[in-house]
Design a protein around this motif. Structure first.
Motif, short mmCIF file in Angstrom:
data_model
loop_
_atom_site.label_atom_id
_atom_site.label_comp_id
_atom_site.label_asym_id
_atom_site.label_seq_id
_atom_site.Cartn_x
_atom_site.Cartn_y
_atom_site.Cartn_z
N GLN A 1 0.83 -1.21 0.00
CA GLN A 1 0.00 0.00 0.00
C GLN A 1 0.87 1.26 0.00
N LYS A 2 1.99 1.19 0.71
CA LYS A 2 2.87 2.36 0.81
C LYS A 2 3.66 2.58 -0.48
N GLN A 3 4.20 1.50 -1.06
CA GLN A 3 5.08 1.63 -2.22
C GLN A 3 4.31 1.70 -3.54
N PHE A 4 3.17 1.03 -3.61
CA PHE A 4 2.37 0.99 -4.83
C PHE A 4 0.93 1.34 -4.47
N PRO A 5 0.66 2.60 -4.16
CA PRO A 5 -0.64 2.98 -3.59
C PRO A 5 -1.83 2.53 -4.43
N ASN A 6 -2.67 1.73 -3.80
CA ASN A 6 -3.99 1.38 -4.33
C ASN A 6 -3.97 0.57 -5.62
N GLN A 7 -2.83 0.06 -6.03
CA GLN A 7 -2.83 -0.82 -7.18
C GLN A 7 -3.36 -2.19 -6.78
N LYS A 8 -3.86 -2.92 -7.75
CA LYS A 8 -4.38 -4.25 -7.47
C LYS A 8 -3.30 -5.11 -6.82
N ARG A 9 -3.72 -5.92 -5.86
CA ARG A 9 -2.77 -6.77 -5.15
C ARG A 9 -3.13 -8.24 -5.35
N TYR A 10 -2.14 -9.02 -5.74
CA TYR A 10 -2.31 -10.45 -5.98
C TYR A 10 -1.40 -11.20 -5.01
N LEU A 11 -1.98 -11.98 -4.13
CA LEU A 11 -1.21 -12.72 -3.13
C LEU A 11 -0.92 -14.13 -3.62
N TYR A 12 0.35 -14.54 -3.49
CA TYR A 12 0.77 -15.91 -3.79
C TYR A 12 1.44 -16.47 -2.54
N MET A 13 0.97 -17.62 -2.08
CA MET A 13 1.50 -18.22 -0.88
C MET A 13 1.84 -19.69 -1.11
N ASP A 14 3.02 -20.11 -0.66
CA ASP A 14 3.40 -21.52 -0.63
C ASP A 14 3.66 -21.90 0.81
N ILE A 15 3.47 -23.17 1.14
CA ILE A 15 3.66 -23.64 2.50
C ILE A 15 4.53 -24.90 2.49
N GLU A 16 5.61 -24.86 3.27
CA GLU A 16 6.46 -26.04 3.43
C GLU A 16 6.05 -26.80 4.69
N GLY A 17 5.88 -28.11 4.56
CA GLY A 17 5.52 -28.91 5.73
C GLY A 17 4.13 -28.58 6.25
N HIS A 18 3.99 -28.57 7.57
CA HIS A 18 2.74 -28.23 8.24
C HIS A 18 1.60 -29.18 7.87
N LYS A 19 1.90 -30.43 7.58
CA LYS A 19 0.87 -31.41 7.27
C LYS A 19 0.53 -32.24 8.51
N ASN A 20 -0.74 -32.62 8.63
CA ASN A 20 -1.14 -33.49 9.73
C ASN A 20 -1.09 -34.95 9.29
N VAL A 21 -1.49 -35.85 10.17
CA VAL A 21 -1.37 -37.29 9.89
C VAL A 21 -2.29 -37.73 8.76
N LEU A 22 -3.31 -36.93 8.48
CA LEU A 22 -4.24 -37.27 7.41
C LEU A 22 -3.81 -36.68 6.06
N GLY A 23 -2.72 -35.93 6.07
CA GLY A 23 -2.25 -35.34 4.82
C GLY A 23 -2.73 -33.93 4.56
N GLY A 24 -3.62 -33.44 5.43
CA GLY A 24 -4.08 -32.06 5.30
C GLY A 24 -3.17 -31.11 6.07
N TYR A 25 -3.54 -29.85 6.13
CA TYR A 25 -2.72 -28.87 6.83
C TYR A 25 -3.03 -28.88 8.33
N ASP A 26 -1.98 -28.59 9.13
CA ASP A 26 -2.18 -28.54 10.57
C ASP A 26 -3.05 -27.33 10.93
N HIS A 27 -3.37 -27.24 12.21
CA HIS A 27 -4.32 -26.22 12.66
C HIS A 27 -3.86 -24.82 12.30
N ASP A 28 -2.58 -24.50 12.54
CA ASP A 28 -2.09 -23.15 12.29
C ASP A 28 -2.22 -22.75 10.82
N MET A 29 -1.84 -23.67 9.92
CA MET A 29 -1.85 -23.31 8.50
C MET A 29 -3.26 -23.35 7.90
#
Length: 232
Positions: free
Chosen positions: A134-162
């Protein structure tokens, strides 16, 4: 046919004679959907635009939805202003930053969640990304990309935090400040106009703790980045 003088005047009054995109005065009434494509001459299809915004965006069919959203938002603000909910004496200032919202490109926000990160750390980094964008590129469209390493539970899904980070925090809260989110759980497009009033002060809370670390510590992390996309 064209808009009647009555419709033109009504649209101008609802906009307080300001452009619904940049808020400059001296407007003409634009057909959101052109007559050639079935657009009518009703108030619902009318958007007060200044000459500059009309030339930049009025003829682009991909901008029709956003122009309508900006029109509705501005009409609502002006109605609240006239109803006394917003100080009538405050001057209406021009807002050229709104033009950035109609550009085809924006900024990409990327964060790789490491295995050692907990909810609080990752959430703080995402907030810092938003604030910096917001500070460096005021009000331009924002596209979020997220990857997650690990954080899997015993069923293969994500743990509570993730799961909480993606479902409750990103989709439930941050999404209003984004145009699109690409996260491991899902890719989502914001069906409303992206908000550009990102707060500069946050207190991030999880289910287990009350008030968490301040965001200043997270600004030193090296595994997140903001970079501009090509802007038209």
């Amino acid at each position: 046919m064209a808009f009647s003088e009555k419709v033109k005047l009504e649209a101008k009054k609802k906009a307080c004679f300001r452009c619904v995109i940049c808020q400059k005065p001296f407007v003409e009434i634009h057909h959101i959907i052109p007559q050639a494509y079935g657009g009518n001459d009703s108030l619902e299809n009318a958007a007060p635009l200044c000459a500059s915004c009309h030339d930049l965006f009025g003829g682009n069919p991909e901008k029709r939805k956003q122009i309508r959203e900006m029109r509705d938002h501005w009409f609502d603000l002006m109605e609240r202003r006239l109803n006394g909910e917003i100080n009538l004496l405050d001057p209406i200032t021009e807002n050229p930053d709104n033009i950035n919202m109609l550009k085809d490109k924006g900024v990409a926000l990327y964060h790789l969640v490491y295995e050692h990160e907990d909810f609080e750390t990752s959430a703080s980094i995402l907030v810092k990304l938003l604030q910096t964008a917001q500070k460096q590129f005021p009000n331009q469209k924002r596209y979020l990309y997220m990857d997650i390493e690990g954080h899997k539970n015993v069923l293969g899904g994500y743990d509570h935090d993730m799961f909480e980070l993606q479902n409750e925090f990103t989709l439930g809260f941050l999404m209003q400040y984004l145009t699109k989110a690409n996260i491991p759980l899902i890719n989502v497009i914001n069906n409303k106009l992206q908000r550009n009033d990102v707060p500069m002060e946050f207190e991030i809370c999880s289910d287990e703790k009350e008030v968490l670390k301040k965001l200043k510590k997270e600004s030193r992390n090296k595994h997140f980045v903001i970079y501009p996309l090509e802007v038209d």
